[in-house]
Design an enzyme around this catalytic site. Structure first.
Site, PDB file in Angstrom:
ATOM      1  N   ASP A 102       0.868  -1.167   0.000  1.00 52.23           N
ATOM      2  CA  ASP A 102       0.000   0.000   0.000  1.00 52.23           C
ATOM      3  C   ASP A 102       0.909   1.222   0.000  1.00 52.23           C
ATOM      4  O   ASP A 102       1.833   1.313   0.807  1.00 52.23           O
ATOM      5  CB  ASP A 102      -0.842  -0.014   1.289  1.00 52.23           C
ATOM      6  CG  ASP A 102      -2.281   0.358   1.046  1.00 52.23           C
ATOM      7  OD1 ASP A 102      -2.493   1.443   0.480  1.00 52.23           O
ATOM      8  OD2 ASP A 102      -3.174  -0.415   1.419  1.00 52.23           O
ATOM      9  N   ASP A 203      -3.219   4.624  -2.345  1.00 51.63           N
ATOM     10  CA  ASP A 203      -4.323   5.116  -1.527  1.00 51.63           C
ATOM     11  C   ASP A 203      -4.881   6.420  -2.107  1.00 51.63           C
ATOM     12  O   ASP A 203      -4.123   7.278  -2.560  1.00 51.63           O
ATOM     13  CB  ASP A 203      -3.775   5.371  -0.108  1.00 51.63           C
ATOM     14  CG  ASP A 203      -4.864   5.623   0.917  1.00 51.63           C
ATOM     15  OD1 ASP A 203      -5.646   4.695   1.180  1.00 51.63           O
ATOM     16  OD2 ASP A 203      -4.924   6.745   1.457  1.00 51.63           O
ATOM     17  N   GLU A 266      -6.681   3.342  -5.825  1.00 56.03           N
ATOM     18  CA  GLU A 266      -7.946   3.407  -5.083  1.00 56.03           C
ATOM     19  C   GLU A 266      -8.659   4.672  -5.521  1.00 56.03           C
ATOM     20  O   GLU A 266      -8.192   5.792  -5.250  1.00 56.03           O
ATOM     21  CB  GLU A 266      -7.706   3.453  -3.569  1.00 56.03           C
ATOM     22  CG  GLU A 266      -9.039   3.360  -2.812  1.00 56.03           C
ATOM     23  CD  GLU A 266      -9.086   4.043  -1.462  1.00 56.03           C
ATOM     24  OE1 GLU A 266      -9.976   3.733  -0.665  1.00 56.03           O
ATOM     25  OE2 GLU A 266      -8.224   4.916  -1.200  1.00 56.03           O
ATOM     26  N   HIS A 328     -11.261  -3.206   3.453  1.00 59.77           N
ATOM     27  CA  HIS A 328     -11.257  -2.852   4.871  1.00 59.77           C
ATOM     28  C   HIS A 328     -12.048  -1.589   5.199  1.00 59.77           C
ATOM     29  O   HIS A 328     -12.068  -1.158   6.343  1.00 59.77           O
ATOM     30  CB  HIS A 328      -9.805  -2.712   5.336  1.00 59.77           C
ATOM     31  CG  HIS A 328      -9.106  -1.587   4.614  1.00 59.77           C
ATOM     32  ND1 HIS A 328      -8.830  -1.612   3.268  1.00 59.77           N
ATOM     33  CD2 HIS A 328      -8.660  -0.391   5.057  1.00 59.77           C
ATOM     34  CE1 HIS A 328      -8.241  -0.486   2.914  1.00 59.77           C
ATOM     35  NE2 HIS A 328      -8.125   0.271   3.976  1.00 59.77           N
ATOM     36  N   ASP A 329     -12.640  -0.970   4.181  1.00 63.82           N
ATOM     37  CA  ASP A 329     -13.438   0.240   4.418  1.00 63.82           C
ATOM     38  C   ASP A 329     -14.930   0.006   4.235  1.00 63.82           C
ATOM     39  O   ASP A 329     -15.723   0.934   4.407  1.00 63.82           O
ATOM     40  CB  ASP A 329     -13.011   1.351   3.439  1.00 63.82           C
ATOM     41  CG  ASP A 329     -11.572   1.782   3.631  1.00 63.82           C
ATOM     42  OD1 ASP A 329     -11.095   1.760   4.780  1.00 63.82           O
ATOM     43  OD2 ASP A 329     -10.923   2.131   2.630  1.00 63.82           O
TER      44      ASP A 329
HETATM   45  C1  NOJ Z   1      -8.417   4.887   2.079  1.00 63.43           C
HETATM   46  C2  NOJ Z   1      -8.071   3.741   2.980  1.00 63.43           C
HETATM   47  O1  NOJ Z   1      -8.495   2.551   2.385  1.00 63.43           O
HETATM   48  C3  NOJ Z   1      -8.731   4.013   4.304  1.00 63.43           C
HETATM   49  O2  NOJ Z   1      -8.668   2.922   5.169  1.00 63.43           O
HETATM   50  C4  NOJ Z   1      -8.073   5.231   4.907  1.00 63.43           C
HETATM   51  O3  NOJ Z   1      -8.723   5.569   6.102  1.00 63.43           O
HETATM   52  C5  NOJ Z   1      -8.128   6.408   3.948  1.00 63.43           C
HETATM   53  N1  NOJ Z   1      -7.799   6.057   2.601  1.00 63.43           N
HETATM   54  C6  NOJ Z   1      -7.165   7.475   4.360  1.00 63.43           C
HETATM   55  O4  NOJ Z   1      -5.861   7.042   4.076  1.00 63.43           O
END
Ligand code: NOJ
Length: 532
Positions: A102, A203, A266, A328-329
């Protein structure tokens, strides 16, 4: 497989996301670590995974569990040392797999030495590495909001200016318009690529550049009270600026100087804007801008089928598709659509055209675990009380066996383990041929053995309120996939002659049987038929 040899590993492979805090703890501190991941590589190999993406493992104050980095070239002691990382990389490669890291270039931790310098005085050489602005009539410079709630500007008493943070105040945004920042982050990328890392998941790629004039974001007419406060405004000026593509191209150029590395972005944007991140013409962008449609759309046959077609239609000439069900989000797929439908979703994910990414635990049907308020860890959950936005439920420890703490750790885990782990864990499900885990495994291996699924064409055949049917073809190899996205019976009469064998089914007992002509499917059923 000769045909597949013309494609690259990130096109023919299967990516698996490991959330390192929750995968496997090797030293009994209740938090997963690098050695733990290494110990479990044989499991991933058994499953058929070809590439592992590990969420951040760098030194970090852990305000956002590693997405707030204080040293881009190190390893957080919680996860181990650099020797553990090198061992992981070596062991991944030994098994013929790839390792993806990442990369979090949009923001650092406020404890990163770069920010400490930047905030030390207005004349510090690193002042312009972050986004500093004067107050406007005693207020923040514009109306931008933080994704995690509240204003996106934080007042710094010491130097009398605001700094911008799209996420937590502890995650100041780097100023990517500054060439020194670009150089520093490109140097970070080279550091890991030189070590042999196979690529990055970048990210919040679409956040990296903001409007040069910092104009106010417009109000969102579709905002409703239950939504996160961030959705009050449309992030027209704070994200997806045209200049971001130049940065992405530079990153791609850097990667292309190495052999076969990958850049995954992402990006949460509508399809038309998303596909621009592939690059235009000779200006190459990300290899795989994440396509989150199977996460963001309701589980509805017609909506999903038109989304697949729209995506296929929008891809640029050399744009390779990709699909993902969870991360994970986001709430886990088995919680969003139910455990039975989760198999149908797996069949969809692994038979669509394009690279699939799996989220750890989805292969055993893990569900969101309710976390009592006094145990909430996620800053997104803590920052917006009253709105249940915590991402903890989808980040709970992997369920390996029925021993204490599910075999994840010998100590109390940082986040509670699901109560149902004794009936739902790797060890148990491995022994049951009809389990979701063995279903995933058969499907993955089948996909990897058949070019029609791995690299073949996609042709939509039929959709109604409940079902989706499509063909995957490569030379004389042809598969028909029919999925029932509902709990009720459904029926499909193909326009073409259908005669074939069910190779894979959500219901293992149906595998090996033959279909001819019309197809009727029970609720939550999906089949993959080899056409004769
Ligand atoms: C996306 C990530 O997947 C998430 O977990 C994170 O909180 C935010 N970006 C900020 O980096």
């Amino acid at each position: 497989m000769e045909q597949a040899a013309q494609h690259l590993w990130w096109q023919t492979g299967i990516i698996y996301q490991v959330y390192p805090r929750s995968f496997q703890d090797s030293n009994g501190d209740g938090v997963g670590d690098l050695k733990g991941i290494t110990q479990r590589l044989d499991y991933l190999k058994w499953l058929g995974i070809t590439a592992v993406w590990v969420s951040p493992v760098y030194p970090s104050p852990m305000a956002d569990f590693g997405y707030d980095i204080s040293d881009y070239k190190g390893i957080h002691p919680l996860f181990g040392g650099m020797e553990d990382f090198d061992e992981l990389l070596h062991e991944v490669h030994q098994r013929g797999m790839k390792l993806i890291l990442d990369l979090v270039p949009n923001h650092s931790s406020d404890e990163h030495p770069w920010f400490l310098e930047s905030r030390s005085s207005r004349s510090n050489p690193k002042r312009d590495w972050y986004i500093w602005e004067d107050a406007k009539d005693g207020h923040p410079p514009n109306n931008w909001l933080s994704v995690f709630g509240g204003p996106a500007w934080e007042w710094d008493e010491h130097t009398g200016q605001y700094y911008y943070h799209a996420f937590l105040t502890k995650q100041p945004d780097l100023n990517w318009r500054n060439p020194e920042v670009q150089k520093a982050m490109f140097d970070v990328m080279r550091f890991w690529l030189d070590k042999g890392v196979d690529g990055f998941r970048v990210d919040v790629m679409w956040h990296m550049i903001k409007d040069a004039q910092l104009r106010d974001n417009p109000h969102n007419p579709e905002f409703r009270e239950h939504m996160p406060d961030y959705s009050k405004l449309l992030p027209v000026y704070s994200t997806d600026q045209p200049e971001v593509h130049t940065i992405v191209q530079q990153m791609r150029g850097l990667l292309d100087a190495y052999d076969e590395r990958v850049m995954i972005g992402e990006i949460y944007l509508p399809i038309e804007q998303l596909v621009v991140y592939y690059g235009i013409g000779d200006n190459k962008g990300a290899h795989l801008p994440f396509n989150f449609q199977l996460i963001s759309l309701p589980w509805d046959a017609q909506q999903i089928s038109s989304a697949i077609d729209a995506y296929e239609g929008a891809l640029p000439a050399n744009g390779w598709p990709n699909w993902v069900l969870g991360n994970h989000d986001q709430s886990r797929i088995a919680s969003r659509i139910g455990l039975q439908q989760a198999r149908v979703a797996a069949l969809l994910l692994l038979t669509l055209r394009g690279t699939p990414t799996l989220y750890y635990g989805d292969e055993i049907g893990m569900q969101d675990v309710p976390i009592p308020l006094d145990e909430v860890q996620d800053p997104q959950g803590l920052n917006m009380p009253g709105k249940y936005l915590s991402r903890d439920p989808e980040r709970t420890p992997m369920q390996w066996d029925n021993s204490q703490h599910a075999g994840f750790s010998t100590a109390k885990p940082w986040l509670r383990v699901s109560r149902n782990f004794q009936g739902q864990n790797v060890n148990l499900l491995q022994q049951d041929e009809s389990s979701i885990l063995n279903f995933y495994r058969r499907l993955i291996h089948f996909r990897q053995e058949h070019p029609a699924l791995m690299i073949g064409s996609y042709k939509p055949l039929y959709t109604d309120q409940k079902m989706i049917a499509y063909l995957r073809e490569y030379q004389e190899q042809r598969f028909l996939i029919v999925l029932n996205l509902s709990h009720g019976v459904c029926y499909f009469e193909p326009q073409m002659p259908v005669h074939g064998k069910i190779e894979i089914s959500t219901h293992a007992e149906l595998e090996g049987s033959f279909v001819k002509g019309a197809i009727s499917l029970g609720g939550d059923e999906g089949i993959l038929v080899r056409l004769h």
